[in-house]
Design a protein around this motif. Structure first.
Motif, PDB file in Angstrom:
ATOM      1  N   TYR A  51       0.801  -1.232   0.000  1.00  0.00           N
ATOM      2  CA  TYR A  51       0.000   0.000   0.000  1.00  0.00           C
ATOM      3  C   TYR A  51       0.823   1.267   0.000  1.00  0.00           C
ATOM      4  O   TYR A  51       0.542   2.215  -0.742  1.00  0.00           O
ATOM      5  CB  TYR A  51      -1.028  -0.042   1.135  1.00  0.00           C
ATOM      6  N   TRP A  67     -12.704   5.091  -7.003  1.00  0.00           N
ATOM      7  CA  TRP A  67     -13.514   4.103  -6.297  1.00  0.00           C
ATOM      8  C   TRP A  67     -14.470   3.426  -7.281  1.00  0.00           C
ATOM      9  O   TRP A  67     -15.083   4.055  -8.115  1.00  0.00           O
ATOM     10  CB  TRP A  67     -14.306   4.781  -5.170  1.00  0.00           C
TER      11      TRP A  67
ATOM     12  N   GLU B  27      -9.997   1.208   2.520  1.00  0.00           N
ATOM     13  CA  GLU B  27      -9.278   0.396   1.538  1.00  0.00           C
ATOM     14  C   GLU B  27      -8.559  -0.774   2.217  1.00  0.00           C
ATOM     15  O   GLU B  27      -8.652  -1.924   1.766  1.00  0.00           O
ATOM     16  CB  GLU B  27      -8.268   1.276   0.797  1.00  0.00           C
ATOM     17  N   LEU B  28      -7.897  -0.461   3.303  1.00  0.00           N
ATOM     18  CA  LEU B  28      -7.157  -1.526   3.990  1.00  0.00           C
ATOM     19  C   LEU B  28      -8.111  -2.563   4.582  1.00  0.00           C
ATOM     20  O   LEU B  28      -7.862  -3.773   4.555  1.00  0.00           O
ATOM     21  CB  LEU B  28      -6.274  -0.921   5.077  1.00  0.00           C
ATOM     22  N   ARG B  30     -10.971  -3.313   3.407  1.00  0.00           N
ATOM     23  CA  ARG B  30     -11.475  -4.104   2.293  1.00  0.00           C
ATOM     24  C   ARG B  30     -10.513  -5.226   1.934  1.00  0.00           C
ATOM     25  O   ARG B  30     -10.891  -6.351   1.663  1.00  0.00           O
ATOM     26  CB  ARG B  30     -11.698  -3.158   1.094  1.00  0.00           C
ATOM     27  N   HIS B  31      -9.224  -4.846   1.950  1.00  0.00           N
ATOM     28  CA  HIS B  31      -8.189  -5.826   1.627  1.00  0.00           C
ATOM     29  C   HIS B  31      -8.282  -7.021   2.572  1.00  0.00           C
ATOM     30  O   HIS B  31      -8.247  -8.191   2.142  1.00  0.00           O
ATOM     31  CB  HIS B  31      -6.810  -5.175   1.715  1.00  0.00           C
TER      32      HIS B  31
END
Lengths: 110, 902
Positions: A51, A67, B27-28, B30-31
């Motif tokens: 990330y 998104w 986001e994290l 979701r990962h």
């Protein structure tokens, strides 16, 4: 399946991410899966590196994010390669080939 | 992406930080979910899958931190954190914060205020093109060191012709015009100049032109208007060239007007000519150096020994001052040979800048130095306070270090705190500076040249900001260095001694406080003396009733009235004004009290010849109308006032006069002055003049200043000396100022072209006469207040600091049996010793400096014991209170904790 983790240099990781995104836009999880697949399970990317690398690449303008909806109908952030990124990928690939070619020569010599 | 685009992206991401943070979380998360689902598909249970996913992910916080750093604003986050933390910790200790901010604010404010003045007065270039090339020409007698403001006409002409060093030269002299017509007669100020003036000073009359050389000699009546006059009289008409102006009086013309002047040019912006007009009138008309008009100046060739012309010149670009001075010396030598009668005079050059700014420069530099010292003291005070604070926060800092904060981070935190204090101090300081500059401007307009230049503008604000930044950095260095010590543990073990500058540092701090207290003492004594002196002065009886008294100056156009008629005018005016409702009495006099002009004369007292020249009696004459004494409220002590039967002899000779008590006492100390006689004039020539008889004695009036002893005054009845310019005094029943407009109307009704100026209440006149003293008093008092504040905070800081140093020692003492009271006394004693030493030094200094101050004091000795005593008490009390808080805290130290603190 070997569980060895291969330490990837930061620059190399960037290159691999760009390559993974060259085919189609993908979210972060997908990128890590793709890299594993493409390397036939040799390379596993740690999220701790993935990330930050993605964010860095976005900051530098080689990938773009937006998104979207994932395969499970959930919200996820998708990354796409930009034109500049494509050029960067090509350049890095050339560099890598030159570098690895040279190393191979040395290792192959007696 | 180039650098600019990157910067924009970075900035945009900075501004939408919160949203981006949320998205990153999502986001994290979701990962992790997707990973878990992957495991579930591979056959794990839901629970197991989630745990495996989380494990595989690693530390979420670390990943987020790494992501933030990749984004590039991690340092901003931590800075923001530091700021919030600093503000919070300040809120918890309001006393400390307030003290530190006030200290810094005082220092920064004072420094900024003085900087504003220095910038406007000393640093700003004069408002003329090539101002550094402008010089004034003076005459100097090297043998006696006498300097004359001007040069003679012939010298000017000589220089014009022969001097090579100057690109342009001009003579000037100040002038007044009374302009009639228009809504009312007005007096305007301007210059008479030779034609080179406009060029030398870079003025371009437009529309129109300046003068030509011819106009010097032809005495043609031409005038160039300044902007204000052009606006007022011609409404800024662009076709003003050729229009005329009626001028009623003009100084040096021998004949009588009126004159008609034609306008040949105007100047479109206000022009200020800074070399001060030294005319007496200029003072009463107000300090305004704007030029309203220019007239041509005729240069007289004849008299070499009369030096009335002020001259200004512009040096050529490649000529230095020394070269020009050398050339002038050569010319002077040549002139001396040709005209031996004036051979002792030479020329000297004075740069215009020096002339305008020179007198005030030393005072400003002294002020600057003083204020710089204050700033330094304030900074050291705040550093001490911060040091105390840092030492007190040892525990907190160690904890933070243990939890993982780097040494650099801690140091940065402390530096941020001191910068925040500096920023707050800057705000306070700027406000103080604004207020201070306004005060300076209001109180000392006459002492401060170029005071129109005092603005707190952007460069000044920049200075304040820079000063605050510097102060914050310097002041924060000490605690930041303390916190950044590599091994806190180790340094804490060694009794906290290595945390600090050490005993020599401590001694330095003590001496610092002592000197602050000494300074405050000296300043407080000075301020106290000045305040008392001022108060006493204000209470001095001026000899008349200053309440409800209105004064004004009335001038008659000289041209219009033969001077004999002036008395008629005077009587008419007095009659009309007396009949106004609200007016009790009206008097006329030449020369107002507390304001100036007087006619000093020698007198000969009947029956008392004088022995030595130096003893020749002197008195002042005032010419007054009969009701003057009633209007002014001057008591008649003996005898009678003027009456109609005191016939006027030939004009200029009177047979009777009134005198004041001082004169009666001086010349007839043991006897009744009524009936005594004297003559006006020096002995030798007075034989033909009749004696003057004293018919009455009136009270003393302090005409020249409240702090001057009354002098002998003689009063003549007015009709004897008709004046073209008189002062009227009106006693009113109530508020004098409100009648101003009515009075003016009445006077103008008698004579349309009269000029009425300077309408003031006498209270204003008194206040103006005290302006200088008031200014000095306020300045010294402000400094004293600042010094006191600094001394208090310094005292507090150093005592608190020494307490924190002796933490363990106090614990030991308590363990060995000392009570809380004992500890309290111990600390208090230290604090009082500091104050006491400072006070002692201050007293000695005050006694030594007393003589210098004496000239400024009135009615108060420079060694006035009660003032000294009061200041000593105040300082000791203040020192006591400053030490009390740390002493109290020291007394509360728990001995067990202190001992355990190893």
């Amino acid at each position: 399946m070997t569980k060895d983790k291969v330490d990837l240099l930061q620059g190399t990781l960037d290159m691999l991410i760009l390559k993974a995104l060259a085919l189609e836009p993908m979210h972060g999880f997908g990128v890590s899966v793709r890299i594993r697949q493409m390397s036939r399970e040799v390379l596993r990317v740690e999220q701790g590196s993935l990330y930050p690398a993605l964010y860095r690449l976005e900051q530098q303008g080689w990938i773009r994010s937006e998104w979207g909806v994932s395969e499970n109908n959930r919200r996820a952030k998708f990354y796409t390669l930009t034109a500049a990124g494509r050029k960067q990928l090509q350049q890095e690939t050339e560099n890598w080939e030159r570098l690895s070619g040279a190393i191979n020569l040395i290792l192959g010599a007696t | 992406m180039n650098a600019l685009q990157q910067m924009t992206v970075w900035l945009r991401s900075l501004l939408s930080r919160r949203r981006l943070e949320r998205e990153m979380h999502e986001e994290l998360r979701r990962h992790v979910e997707m990973q878990a689902e992957h495991y579930v598909r591979e056959g794990m249970s839901r629970e197991e899958a989630r745990r495996a996913a989380l494990r595989g992910f690693g530390g979420v916080a670390q990943v987020e931190e790494a992501c933030r750093e990749a984004r590039g604003w991690a340092w901003i986050e931590s800075l923001w954190q530091d700021l919030r933390y600093a503000v919070r910790s300040f809120r918890h200790s309001p006393v400390f914060t307030l003290t530190a901010v006030v200290c810094l604010g005082l220092g920064i404010g004072a420094t900024t205020a003085i900087f504003t003045v220095v910038k406007g007065v000393l640093l700003a270039p004069l408002p003329y093109p090539n101002a550094d090339r402008l010089v004034l020409l003076r005459s100097i007698n090297p043998a006696t060191d006498e300097v004359h403001r001007g040069i003679s006409g012939s010298e000017f002409l000589d220089l014009e012709e022969t001097a090579q060093s100057f690109g342009g030269m001009a003579a000037y002299s100040s002038a007044h015009l009374d302009l009639t017509g228009g809504t009312r007669t007005e007096r305007v100020r301007g210059l008479q100049v030779t034609e080179g003036f406009f060029d030398v000073l870079g003025i371009q009359p437009s529309p129109g032109r300046g003068f030509t050389r011819i106009e010097r000699t032809t005495r043609e009546r031409v005038i160039v208007l300044g902007r204000r006059l052009w606006q007022r009289r011609f409404a800024a008409d662009p076709n003003v060239i050729g229009r005329t102006l009626d001028v009623h009086t003009w100084r040096s013309l021998p004949d009588v007007g009126p004159w008609r002047y034609s306008v040949i040019g105007t100047v479109s912006s206000d022009f200020r000519f800074l070399p001060v007009f030294e005319e007496l009138e200029s003072r009463t008309l107000g300090v305004d150096d704007t030029v309203d008009f220019w007239l041509p100046l005729a240069v007289d060739q004849d008299l070499r020994d009369w030096r009335p012309l002020a001259a200004i010149a512009r040096l050529k670009p490649d000529v230095s001052m020394q070269q020009a001075q050398a050339e002038l010396d050569t010319i002077a030598a040549r002139l001396a040979e040709a005209h031996p009668e004036s051979r002792q005079w030479r020329f000297c050059l004075v740069p215009l800048y020096d002339e305008v700014v020179g007198p005030i420069r030393p005072a400003l530099l002294v002020l600057g130095g003083a204020v710089g010292c204050l700033m330094l003291l304030a900074g050291v005070n705040v550093a001490t306070l911060l040091l105390v604070r840092a030492v007190a926060r040892r525990k907190e800092l160690t904890v933070r270090a243990a939890v993982g904060a780097g040494v650099g981070r801690l140091a940065r935190q402390l530096m941020t705190e001191s910068l925040v204090l500096a920023a707050l101090g800057c705000g306070v300081g700027v406000l103080l500076a604004l207020w201070g500059v306004q005060g300076l401007d209001a109180l000392a307009p006459e002492q401060l040249p170029r005071h129109e230049n005092l603005h707190v503008d952007l460069p000044v604000l920049g200075f304040a900001a820079g000063l605050s930044l510097l102060a914050g950095l310097l002041v924060g260095t000490l605690p930041a260095w303390v916190a950044g010590k590599p091994d806190l543990n180790e340094s804490l073990k060694s009794q906290g001694r290595s945390l600090t500058p050490g005993s020599s540092g401590r001694r330095a701090l003590s001496w610092l406080v002592v000197s602050e207290v000494a300074l405050a003492t000296v300043l407080l004594i000075g301020a106290g003396l000045l305040i008392q002196s001022f108060a006493r002065l204000r209470r001095v009886a001026p000899g008349f009733d200053a309440q409800n008294l209105l004064t004004m100056t009335v001038s008659l156009p000289e041209a219009k009235y033969a001077w004999k008629q002036n008395t008629v005018f005077c009587n008419q005016v007095i009659e009309r004004l007396e009949s106004l409702p609200g007016v009790v009495a009206v008097g006329a006099v030449r020369g107002l009290p507390l304001d100036e002009t007087r006619i000093d004369v020698w007198i000969t007292v009947e029956g008392r010849p004088f022995v030595r020249e130096a003893d020749r009696p002197v008195a002042r004459i005032r010419v007054v109308s009969p009701d003057y004494f009633r209007a002014m409220g001057i008591p008649l002590l003996r005898g009678r006032r003027f009456e109609p039967r005191d016939g006027i002899g030939e004009i200029g000779y009177t047979r009777v006069a009134l005198i004041n008590k001082a004169m009666a006492r001086r010349f007839w100390p043991e006897e009744d002055a009524i009936g005594k006689r004297f003559k006006v004039g020096a002995d030798e020539i007075v034989d033909n003049i009749p004696w003057i008889e004293v018919i009455g004695v009136v009270g003393n009036v302090r005409y020249t200043g409240l702090d001057q002893a009354p002098q002998p005054d003689i009063y003549y009845p007015e009709p004897l000396f008709p004046q073209a310019r008189i002062s009227l005094v009106l006693r009113t029943q109530t508020n004098a100022g409100s009648l101003a407009g009515v009075v003016r109307r009445e006077i103008l009704a008698v004579e349309r072209d009269a000029l009425v100026t300077d309408i003031k209440t006498v209270e204003e006149v008194v206040a103006t006469s005290l302006a200088d003293r008031r200014f000095t008093m306020l300045l010294v008092s402000s400094f004293a207040a600042v010094a006191l504040a600094l001394a208090v905070t310094g005292n507090y800081g150093v005592v608190a600091y020494s307490v924190s140093q002796r933490y363990q020692e106090i614990g030991v003492r308590r363990a060995l049996g000392a009570t809380r009271a004992d500890v309290l006394k111990l600390v208090l004693r230290r604090g009082l010793m500091l104050s006491g030493t400072g006070v002692l030094l201050g007293l000695v200094a005050a006694l030594a400096l007393g003589r210098a101050l004496q000239s400024q004091l009135y009615g108060v000795s420079a060694m006035h014991p009660p003032t000294f005593a009061a200041v000593v008490l105040v300082q000791l009390a203040v020192g006591f209170f400053a030490s009390y808080n740390p002493a109290r805290r020291a007394a509360k130290i728990d001995p067990l904790q202190a001992l355990r603190y190893e």
